[in-house]
Write a protein that holds these residues in place. Structure first.
Motif, PDB file in Angstrom:
ATOM      1  N   HIS A   1      25.237 -75.310  -7.565  1.00 21.50           N
ATOM      2  CA  HIS A   1      24.069 -74.738  -6.915  1.00 21.50           C
ATOM      3  C   HIS A   1      24.394 -73.358  -6.364  1.00 21.50           C
ATOM      4  CE1 HIS A   1      21.304 -74.271  -3.330  1.00 21.50           C
ATOM      5  NE2 HIS A   1      20.488 -74.299  -4.356  1.00 21.50           N
ATOM      6  N   ASN A   2      23.592 -72.382  -6.767  1.00 23.69           N
ATOM      7  CA  ASN A   2      23.732 -71.018  -6.258  1.00 23.69           C
ATOM      8  C   ASN A   2      22.543 -70.747  -5.336  1.00 23.69           C
ATOM      9  OD1 ASN A   2      23.814 -68.294  -5.771  1.00 23.69           O
ATOM     10  ND2 ASN A   2      24.256 -67.710  -7.890  1.00 23.69           N
ATOM     11  N   PRO A   3      22.741 -70.670  -4.034  1.00 25.14           N
ATOM     12  CA  PRO A   3      21.614 -70.509  -3.117  1.00 25.14           C
ATOM     13  C   PRO A   3      20.855 -69.199  -3.302  1.00 25.14           C
ATOM     14  CG  PRO A   3      23.710 -70.208  -1.959  1.00 25.14           C
ATOM     15  CD  PRO A   3      24.024 -70.708  -3.332  1.00 25.14           C
TER      16      PRO A   3
ATOM     17  N   ALA B   1      16.616 -74.211 -20.447  1.00 25.95           N
ATOM     18  CA  ALA B   1      16.230 -75.284 -21.366  1.00 25.95           C
ATOM     19  C   ALA B   1      16.620 -76.648 -20.809  1.00 25.95           C
ATOM     20  CB  ALA B   1      16.876 -75.056 -22.735  1.00 25.95           C
ATOM     21  N   LEU B   2      17.767 -76.740 -20.145  1.00 26.05           N
ATOM     22  CA  LEU B   2      18.174 -78.009 -19.520  1.00 26.05           C
ATOM     23  C   LEU B   2      17.211 -78.405 -18.406  1.00 26.05           C
ATOM     24  CD1 LEU B   2      22.038 -77.466 -19.318  1.00 26.05           C
ATOM     25  CD2 LEU B   2      20.851 -79.176 -20.720  1.00 26.05           C
ATOM     26  N   VAL B   3      16.758 -77.435 -17.615  1.00 25.77           N
ATOM     27  CA  VAL B   3      15.800 -77.717 -16.538  1.00 25.77           C
ATOM     28  C   VAL B   3      14.469 -78.167 -17.131  1.00 25.77           C
ATOM     29  CG1 VAL B   3      14.486 -76.700 -14.622  1.00 25.77           C
ATOM     30  CG2 VAL B   3      16.910 -76.142 -14.907  1.00 25.77           C
ATOM     31  N   GLN B   4      13.991 -77.482 -18.156  1.00 30.79           N
ATOM     32  CA  GLN B   4      12.707 -77.823 -18.776  1.00 30.79           C
ATOM     33  C   GLN B   4      12.742 -79.189 -19.445  1.00 30.79           C
ATOM     34  OE1 GLN B   4      12.158 -74.382 -21.260  1.00 30.79           O
ATOM     35  NE2 GLN B   4      11.342 -73.135 -19.574  1.00 30.79           N
ATOM     36  N   ALA B   5      13.913 -79.590 -19.920  1.00 30.88           N
ATOM     37  CA  ALA B   5      14.050 -80.901 -20.564  1.00 30.88           C
ATOM     38  C   ALA B   5      14.351 -82.007 -19.553  1.00 30.88           C
ATOM     39  CB  ALA B   5      15.147 -80.848 -21.622  1.00 30.88           C
ATOM     40  N   ASP B   6      14.343 -81.682 -18.261  1.00 35.71           N
ATOM     41  CA  ASP B   6      14.644 -82.624 -17.174  1.00 35.71           C
ATOM     42  C   ASP B   6      16.069 -83.163 -17.213  1.00 35.71           C
ATOM     43  OD1 ASP B   6      12.246 -82.424 -15.814  1.00 35.71           O
ATOM     44  OD2 ASP B   6      11.287 -83.991 -17.017  1.00 35.71           O
ATOM     45  N   ALA B   7      16.952 -82.522 -17.974  1.00 36.20           N
ATOM     46  CA  ALA B   7      18.360 -82.925 -17.957  1.00 36.20           C
ATOM     47  C   ALA B   7      19.018 -82.454 -16.666  1.00 36.20           C
ATOM     48  CB  ALA B   7      19.090 -82.342 -19.161  1.00 36.20           C
ATOM     49  N   LEU B   8      18.519 -81.344 -16.150  1.00 35.74           N
ATOM     50  CA  LEU B   8      19.016 -80.800 -14.890  1.00 35.74           C
ATOM     51  C   LEU B   8      17.866 -80.761 -13.896  1.00 35.74           C
ATOM     52  CD1 LEU B   8      21.014 -79.378 -13.034  1.00 35.74           C
ATOM     53  CD2 LEU B   8      20.500 -77.238 -14.203  1.00 35.74           C
TER      54      LEU B   8
ATOM     55  N   LEU C   1      16.696 -80.092 -10.069  1.00 35.44           N
ATOM     56  CA  LEU C   1      17.174 -79.332  -8.920  1.00 35.44           C
ATOM     57  C   LEU C   1      17.369 -80.202  -7.688  1.00 35.44           C
ATOM     58  CD1 LEU C   1      15.164 -76.023  -9.356  1.00 35.44           C
ATOM     59  CD2 LEU C   1      17.439 -76.614 -10.169  1.00 35.44           C
ATOM     60  N   SER C   2      16.729 -81.375  -7.658  1.00 32.02           N
ATOM     61  CA  SER C   2      16.911 -82.280  -6.514  1.00 32.02           C
ATOM     62  C   SER C   2      18.333 -82.831  -6.448  1.00 32.02           C
ATOM     63  CB  SER C   2      15.908 -83.436  -6.585  1.00 32.02           C
ATOM     64  OG  SER C   2      16.121 -84.185  -7.776  1.00 32.02           O
ATOM     65  N   LEU C   3      19.094 -82.697  -7.552  1.00 31.21           N
ATOM     66  CA  LEU C   3      20.494 -83.129  -7.539  1.00 31.21           C
ATOM     67  C   LEU C   3      21.294 -82.378  -6.474  1.00 31.21           C
ATOM     68  CD1 LEU C   3      21.243 -83.251 -11.385  1.00 31.21           C
ATOM     69  CD2 LEU C   3      21.119 -85.218  -9.837  1.00 31.21           C
ATOM     70  N   PHE C   4      20.814 -81.190  -6.125  1.00 35.93           N
ATOM     71  CA  PHE C   4      21.553 -80.356  -5.183  1.00 35.93           C
ATOM     72  C   PHE C   4      21.095 -80.532  -3.737  1.00 35.93           C
ATOM     73  CE2 PHE C   4      21.568 -77.865  -9.235  1.00 35.93           C
ATOM     74  CZ  PHE C   4      22.910 -78.067  -9.536  1.00 35.93           C
ATOM     75  N   ASP C   5      20.259 -81.537  -3.483  1.00 35.48           N
ATOM     76  CA  ASP C   5      19.790 -81.756  -2.103  1.00 35.48           C
ATOM     77  C   ASP C   5      20.939 -82.100  -1.163  1.00 35.48           C
ATOM     78  OD1 ASP C   5      17.243 -81.185  -2.845  1.00 35.48           O
ATOM     79  OD2 ASP C   5      16.548 -83.275  -2.924  1.00 35.48           O
TER      80      ASP C   5
ATOM     81  N   ALA D   1      27.105 -80.976  -9.418  1.00 36.28           N
ATOM     82  CA  ALA D   1      26.596 -82.178 -10.079  1.00 36.28           C
ATOM     83  C   ALA D   1      27.052 -82.164 -11.525  1.00 36.28           C
ATOM     84  CB  ALA D   1      25.072 -82.230 -10.003  1.00 36.28           C
ATOM     85  N   GLU D   2      27.334 -83.350 -12.067  1.00 37.60           N
ATOM     86  CA  GLU D   2      27.689 -83.472 -13.481  1.00 37.60           C
ATOM     87  C   GLU D   2      26.549 -84.152 -14.209  1.00 37.60           C
ATOM     88  OE1 GLU D   2      30.923 -85.745 -16.324  1.00 37.60           O
ATOM     89  OE2 GLU D   2      31.573 -85.067 -14.342  1.00 37.60           O
ATOM     90  N   ILE D   3      26.117 -83.553 -15.320  1.00 37.49           N
ATOM     91  CA  ILE D   3      25.000 -84.109 -16.081  1.00 37.49           C
ATOM     92  C   ILE D   3      25.392 -84.242 -17.547  1.00 37.49           C
ATOM     93  CG2 ILE D   3      23.283 -83.102 -14.508  1.00 37.49           C
ATOM     94  CD1 ILE D   3      22.722 -81.000 -16.713  1.00 37.49           C
ATOM     95  N   ASN D   4      24.563 -84.974 -18.293  1.00 38.64           N
ATOM     96  CA  ASN D   4      24.727 -85.107 -19.732  1.00 38.64           C
ATOM     97  C   ASN D   4      23.458 -84.630 -20.408  1.00 38.64           C
ATOM     98  OD1 ASN D   4      27.328 -86.440 -19.733  1.00 38.64           O
ATOM     99  ND2 ASN D   4      26.261 -88.221 -18.922  1.00 38.64           N
ATOM    100  N   SER D   5      23.582 -84.171 -21.635  1.00 36.13           N
ATOM    101  CA  SER D   5      22.415 -83.750 -22.405  1.00 36.13           C
ATOM    102  C   SER D   5      22.682 -84.014 -23.873  1.00 36.13           C
ATOM    103  CB  SER D   5      22.137 -82.268 -22.187  1.00 36.13           C
ATOM    104  OG  SER D   5      21.198 -81.786 -23.141  1.00 36.13           O
ATOM    105  N   PRO D   6      21.677 -84.536 -24.598  1.00 35.82           N
ATOM    106  CA  PRO D   6      21.861 -84.735 -26.043  1.00 35.82           C
ATOM    107  C   PRO D   6      22.094 -83.428 -26.798  1.00 35.82           C
ATOM    108  CG  PRO D   6      19.575 -85.152 -25.383  1.00 35.82           C
ATOM    109  CD  PRO D   6      20.371 -84.993 -24.133  1.00 35.82           C
TER     110      PRO D   6
END
Length: 202
Positions: free
Chosen positions: A199-201, A165-172, A174-178, A183-188
Motif C-alpha cells: 500500500h502506497n498512501p 487490470a488486477l484491481v478491475q478483475a477484483d484480484a486486488l 483495496l480493502s486488503l490494506f485496511d 498483502a499477497e494475492i493470486n491471479s489466473p
C-alpha cells in the motif's frame, strides 16, 4: 599526470607511487584478460544456490568513433544522438559486484538477460537462483522464454496498467490494506506466481 595520481588516496591504498594514462590502460588490459577468472572467483565467494542476484543495466556515452560496440540507443542521461555502450552488472543483495558485461549501445535492457542467465547457470554453476531486476528488463516475454525454461526464479514489479487490470478483475481489493500495508494475492493471469502488494498512501 603522475604527480596528481601520486597524491590520491587510492594510490596510497594500492601502494602505487604514480600512474599515467598508459599505466591505467595497461591495468585495464590486464584485468580484461583475467575477467572470466575474476568473476568466477567472485561468484564462488559470494553466490550460492538459493540466493538472490541483483541485475541492472546502464549506459555510458563516449566521444570516440572507433569502438565497435558504440551505437546510438536509449539515452539514459537525456543526451540524445551520442554513441554509447550498454553494460549490465550482477551483484549480491549487499551490493557487492560479481560480474559485468558490455553490450552494443543500442541493446534493449531485456535483451541483455540471456547472457546473464547463461553466466549464472553455466559459468558459475548455479542451478537455483532468483534474479531481481526492474520491470523494464524482466518482462513477461523474458519470463516465459528464458527464466522459466532455465529453472530460475525472479522478483520484479508490475507496471501500472497491469496493477489496474488486477484491481478491475477484483484480484486486488483495496480493502486488503485496511489493517496491513502488505498483502499477497493470486491471479489466473499470473499462474504459479506470488503477487505481493504494498500500500502506497500517496
Amino acid at each position: 599526470m603522475r604527480t596528481q595520481t601520486a597524491t590520491s588516496s587510492l594510490g596510497e591504498v594500492l601502494g602505487v607511487s604514480g600512474a599515467d594514462e598508459d599505466d591505467l590502460y595497461a591495468a585495464m588490459d590486464w584485468a580484461l584478460a583475467r575477467k572470466d577468472a575474476i568473476e568466477t572467483a567472485l561468484a564462488a565467494r559470494h553466490l550460492n544456490d538459493g540466493t538472490l542476484v541483483l541485475y541492472d543495466v546502464s549506459s555510458a556515452a563516449f566521444e570516440g568513433r572507433t569502438c565497435p560496440l558504440g551505437k546510438i540507443g536509449h539515452a539514459r542521461d537525456g543526451v540524445k544522438g551520442r554513441l554509447q555502450i550498454v553494460y549490465g552488472l550482477l551483484a549480491t543483495t549487499a551490493g557487492i559486484p560479481v560480474a559485468i558485461e558490455v553490450f552494443d549501445g543500442n541493446t534493449a535492457d531485456p535483451k541483455t538477460l540471456t547472457a546473464q542467465i547463461n553466466k549464472l547457470k553455466n559459468r558459475f554453476g548455479l542451478s537455483r537462483v532468483a534474479l531481481v531486476g526492474d520491470r523494464g528488463m524482466i518482462t513477461s516475454a523474458r519470463i516465459t522464454e528464458e527464466l522459466r525454461p532455465a529453472g530460475l526464479d525472479w522478483i520484479t514489479a508490475l507496471r501500472a496498467p497491469q496493477i489496474k487490470a488486477l484491481v478491475q478483475a477484483d484480484a486486488l481489493q483495496l480493502s486488503l490494506f485496511d489493517e496491513h500495508d502488505l498483502a499477497e494475492i493470486n491471479s489466473p493471469d499470473y499462474p504459479g506466481e506470488r503477487l505481493v502488494c504494498c500500500h502506497n498512501p500517496l
